[in-house]
Design a protein around this motif. Structure first.
Motif: not given
Length: 190
Positions: A40-42, A65-66, A71-72
């Protein structure tokens, strides 16, 4: 342009994959989600870079990433207020609806409308947009110029007030067939 972006992504982002996975292992407690987070980050970084390349790709990668983990965590804390359990089907044939059931449904709808009308203006507006117009929490926040957290608070407050109004007070009188000229219990004459 696409090939340039792909090369940039490989050299500036994928080059840090090992460090990224170590970062996720240190900061995210659910090992089964590490690979999903990475993907998801990529995706987020690639889409953002297709608009504008970050000037500091490594810093952008770890900041993203942070933000993704935050968000999660926020999404995990949101409690659904959708109805739970098996509810009787609401789609019935017209000839199956008895006059008593029809009247009871009308009374329930009237009580709900009155309870909605008594809500504070902003709560009523948030409930309407969220539940009737079926806008997302984010869209409601944008439309009203408030934060998503405030939308959550208004929904929670409205649900409490509606539940109090509909269930905490006196139970609605059961629909009864009354003779012409006589008032139904709880309505009209006293």
């Amino acid at each position: 342009m696409q090939a340039d972006l792909d090369r940039w992504f490989i050299h500036e982002i994928l080059a840090h994959e090992q460090a990224l996975m170590a970062f996720l292992r240190r900061h995210w407690p659910h090992p089964d989600e590490w690979h999903d987070l990475r993907q998801e980050l990529y995706t987020r970084i690639y889409e953002a870079a297709s608009r504008t390349l970050p000037t500091q790709p490594k810093a952008f990668l770890f900041a993203s990433a942070r933000h993704l983990m935050a968000d999660r965590l926020r999404r995990a804390k949101v409690v659904s207020i959708e109805p739970m359990g098996d509810l009787p089907p609401s789609h019935v044939l017209v000839d199956e609806v008895s006059p008593e059931r029809w009247c009871g449904g009308r009374q329930s709808l009237r009580r709900l409308a009155q309870a909605l009308d008594r809500l504070p203006n902003r709560c009523r507006e948030v409930v309407w947009l969220r539940r009737v117009e079926e806008l997302s929490q984010k869209d409601v926040a944008l439309r009203l110029g408030i934060s998503e957290k405030t939308v959550e608070k208004h929904i929670a407050k409205a649900m409490r007030l509606l539940a109090d109004a509909l269930f905490a007070g006196e139970p609605a009188p059961a629909p009864t067939a009354s003779a012409p000229g006589k008032a139904e219990p709880g309505h009209g004459r006293k």
